[in-house]
Every structure is written in structure tokens, then in C-alpha cells.
Scaffold this motif. Structure first.
Motif, PDB file in Angstrom:
ATOM      1  N   LYS A 175       6.036  21.383 -17.030  1.00 45.29           N
ATOM      2  CA  LYS A 175       6.920  22.538 -16.875  1.00 45.29           C
ATOM      3  C   LYS A 175       7.935  22.594 -18.010  1.00 45.29           C
ATOM      4  N   THR A 176       8.502  21.425 -18.340  1.00 44.89           N
ATOM      5  CA  THR A 176       9.484  21.358 -19.417  1.00 44.89           C
ATOM      6  C   THR A 176       8.841  21.729 -20.749  1.00 44.89           C
ATOM      7  N   ARG A 177       7.639  21.240 -20.978  1.00 46.26           N
ATOM      8  CA  ARG A 177       6.944  21.541 -22.225  1.00 46.26           C
ATOM      9  C   ARG A 177       6.637  23.037 -22.311  1.00 46.26           C
ATOM     10  N   GLN A 178       6.149  23.614 -21.219  1.00 46.73           N
ATOM     11  CA  GLN A 178       5.852  25.045 -21.205  1.00 46.73           C
ATOM     12  C   GLN A 178       7.111  25.883 -21.399  1.00 46.73           C
ATOM     13  N   LEU A 179       8.203  25.467 -20.784  1.00 47.45           N
ATOM     14  CA  LEU A 179       9.465  26.188 -20.935  1.00 47.45           C
ATOM     15  C   LEU A 179       9.938  26.116 -22.382  1.00 47.45           C
ATOM     16  N   GLY A 180       9.795  24.952 -23.005  1.00 48.36           N
ATOM     17  CA  GLY A 180      10.173  24.818 -24.410  1.00 48.36           C
ATOM     18  C   GLY A 180       9.325  25.696 -25.310  1.00 48.36           C
ATOM     19  N   LEU A 181       8.030  25.754 -25.048  1.00 47.55           N
ATOM     20  CA  LEU A 181       7.158  26.626 -25.844  1.00 47.55           C
ATOM     21  C   LEU A 181       7.498  28.094 -25.625  1.00 47.55           C
ATOM     22  N   GLN A 182       7.813  28.452 -24.391  1.00 46.34           N
ATOM     23  CA  GLN A 182       8.161  29.832 -24.086  1.00 46.34           C
ATOM     24  C   GLN A 182       9.471  30.214 -24.781  1.00 46.34           C
ATOM     25  N   ASN A 183      10.459  29.330 -24.747  1.00 46.54           N
ATOM     26  CA  ASN A 183      11.738  29.606 -25.400  1.00 46.54           C
ATOM     27  C   ASN A 183      11.562  29.720 -26.908  1.00 46.54           C
ATOM     28  N   LYS A 184      10.745  28.868 -27.475  1.00 46.59           N
ATOM     29  CA  LYS A 184      10.490  28.910 -28.913  1.00 46.59           C
ATOM     30  C   LYS A 184       9.798  30.219 -29.278  1.00 46.59           C
ATOM     31  N   HIS A 185       8.839  30.636 -28.452  1.00 50.14           N
ATOM     32  CA  HIS A 185       8.108  31.876 -28.699  1.00 50.14           C
ATOM     33  C   HIS A 185       9.045  33.080 -28.608  1.00 50.14           C
ATOM     34  N   ILE A 223       0.839  -1.203   0.000  1.00 50.31           N
ATOM     35  CA  ILE A 223       0.000   0.000   0.000  1.00 50.31           C
ATOM     36  C   ILE A 223       0.871   1.248   0.000  1.00 50.31           C
ATOM     37  N   HIS A 224       1.916   1.253   0.817  1.00 50.15           N
ATOM     38  CA  HIS A 224       2.813   2.404   0.867  1.00 50.15           C
ATOM     39  C   HIS A 224       3.512   2.594  -0.477  1.00 50.15           C
ATOM     40  N   GLY A 225       3.965   1.504  -1.088  1.00 49.74           N
ATOM     41  CA  GLY A 225       4.625   1.588  -2.386  1.00 49.74           C
ATOM     42  C   GLY A 225       3.702   2.129  -3.459  1.00 49.74           C
ATOM     43  N   PHE A 226       2.451   1.670  -3.455  1.00 50.47           N
ATOM     44  CA  PHE A 226       1.480   2.157  -4.431  1.00 50.47           C
ATOM     45  C   PHE A 226       1.248   3.651  -4.244  1.00 50.47           C
ATOM     46  N   TRP A 227       1.074   4.086  -2.997  1.00 56.69           N
ATOM     47  CA  TRP A 227       0.846   5.492  -2.703  1.00 56.69           C
ATOM     48  C   TRP A 227       2.035   6.346  -3.140  1.00 56.69           C
ATOM     49  N   LYS A 228       3.240   5.876  -2.837  1.00 60.66           N
ATOM     50  CA  LYS A 228       4.447   6.625  -3.194  1.00 60.66           C
ATOM     51  C   LYS A 228       4.598   6.685  -4.712  1.00 60.66           C
ATOM     52  N   ASN A 229       4.282   5.583  -5.388  1.00 59.23           N
ATOM     53  CA  ASN A 229       4.366   5.546  -6.844  1.00 59.23           C
ATOM     54  C   ASN A 229       3.411   6.554  -7.466  1.00 59.23           C
ATOM     55  N   GLN A 230       2.204   6.679  -6.911  1.00 62.02           N
ATOM     56  CA  GLN A 230       1.240   7.644  -7.435  1.00 62.02           C
ATOM     57  C   GLN A 230       1.741   9.073  -7.247  1.00 62.02           C
ATOM     58  N   GLN A 231       2.375   9.336  -6.110  1.00 64.61           N
ATOM     59  CA  GLN A 231       2.933  10.675  -5.876  1.00 64.61           C
ATOM     60  C   GLN A 231       4.027  10.989  -6.890  1.00 64.61           C
ATOM     61  N   ILE A 232       4.889  10.012  -7.137  1.00 64.43           N
ATOM     62  CA  ILE A 232       5.997  10.225  -8.068  1.00 64.43           C
ATOM     63  C   ILE A 232       5.472  10.411  -9.487  1.00 64.43           C
ATOM     64  N   LYS A 233       4.455   9.655  -9.879  1.00 61.43           N
ATOM     65  CA  LYS A 233       3.863   9.825 -11.208  1.00 61.43           C
ATOM     66  C   LYS A 233       3.289  11.229 -11.370  1.00 61.43           C
ATOM     67  N   LYS A 234       2.621  11.721 -10.343  1.00 62.98           N
ATOM     68  CA  LYS A 234       2.039  13.058 -10.392  1.00 62.98           C
ATOM     69  C   LYS A 234       3.137  14.108 -10.518  1.00 62.98           C
ATOM     70  N   GLN A 235       4.212  13.947  -9.744  1.00 68.62           N
ATOM     71  CA  GLN A 235       5.323  14.885  -9.809  1.00 68.62           C
ATOM     72  C   GLN A 235       5.983  14.841 -11.185  1.00 68.62           C
ATOM     73  N   LEU A 236       6.098  13.659 -11.774  1.00 72.40           N
ATOM     74  CA  LEU A 236       6.684  13.530 -13.098  1.00 72.40           C
ATOM     75  C   LEU A 236       5.830  14.240 -14.144  1.00 72.40           C
ATOM     76  N   LYS A 237       4.508  14.112 -14.045  1.00 69.52           N
ATOM     77  CA  LYS A 237       3.618  14.824 -14.973  1.00 69.52           C
ATOM     78  C   LYS A 237       3.803  16.336 -14.845  1.00 69.52           C
ATOM     79  N   ILE A 238       3.924  16.813 -13.613  1.00 67.35           N
ATOM     80  CA  ILE A 238       4.122  18.245 -13.384  1.00 67.35           C
ATOM     81  C   ILE A 238       5.431  18.702 -14.016  1.00 67.35           C
ATOM     82  N   GLU A 239       6.499  17.939 -13.805  1.00 61.15           N
ATOM     83  CA  GLU A 239       7.805  18.311 -14.363  1.00 61.15           C
ATOM     84  C   GLU A 239       7.782  18.260 -15.890  1.00 61.15           C
ATOM     85  N   ARG A 240       7.105  17.284 -16.466  1.00 57.53           N
ATOM     86  CA  ARG A 240       7.009  17.223 -17.929  1.00 57.53           C
ATOM     87  C   ARG A 240       6.261  18.434 -18.470  1.00 57.53           C
TER      88      ARG A 240
END
Length: 81
Positions: free
Chosen positions: A63-73, A44-61
Motif C-alpha cells: 500500500k505504501t509503495r503504491q501510494l508513493g508511486l501514485q503521489n509521484k505520478h 503453534i499459536h505464536g507461529f500462526w500469529k507471526n504468519q498473519q503479522i508478516k502477511k499484514q506487513l507485506k500488504i501495508e508495504r
């Protein structure tokens, strides 16, 4: 599907031995429950931690996508000036 009679007898014999062991040693009950609860808690703890990490990874992706669009603009704007 019914089990053959000899298999049913073996299961009943095993259950009787198990109940007799627990009847003679009641301290085994909390130990057995602990042994069964610990892996479940780890899963249960592993599943919960994995979900947190997946959410953080989506946020970082994102951010990276927005930064790339901003730099291109900004790069396109600086070319036109």
C-alpha cells in the motif's frame, strides 16, 4: 554406535523407576501430557500469529509503495500542466 553397558543399565534403571512411578500414580499421566502440550500449543499459536503479522506487513508495504508511486505520478502530471 552402541552405548557402553553401564550407560545402558542406567537408562534401563531410570525407565523402570519412571514406569513404576506412573504405575503407582496414574494421575500423573494427564498432568505430564498437559505440561508437554501447553508449550507446543503456545509455539503453534505464536507461529500462526507471526504468519498473519508478516502477511499484514507485506500488504501495508505494498500500500505504501503504491501510494508513493501514485503521489509521484500526480506530482509529475501537475508539473506538466
Amino acid at each position: 554406535m552402541l552405548l557402553p553397558k553401564d550407560v545402558q543399565e542406567e537408562i534401563n534403571h531410570y525407565n523402570e523407576e519412571s514406569f513404576q512411578l506412573l504405575h503407582d500414580n496414574p494421575w500423573l499421566i494427564p498432568a505430564i501430557l498437559g505440561c508437554m502440550t501447553l508449550p507446543a500449543a503456545v509455539c503453534i499459536h505464536g507461529f500462526w500469529k507471526n504468519q498473519q503479522i508478516k502477511k499484514q506487513l507485506k500488504i501495508e508495504r505494498e500500500k505504501t509503495r503504491q501510494l508513493g508511486l501514485q503521489n509521484k505520478h500526480t506530482h509529475l502530471l501537475s508539473r506538466h500542466l
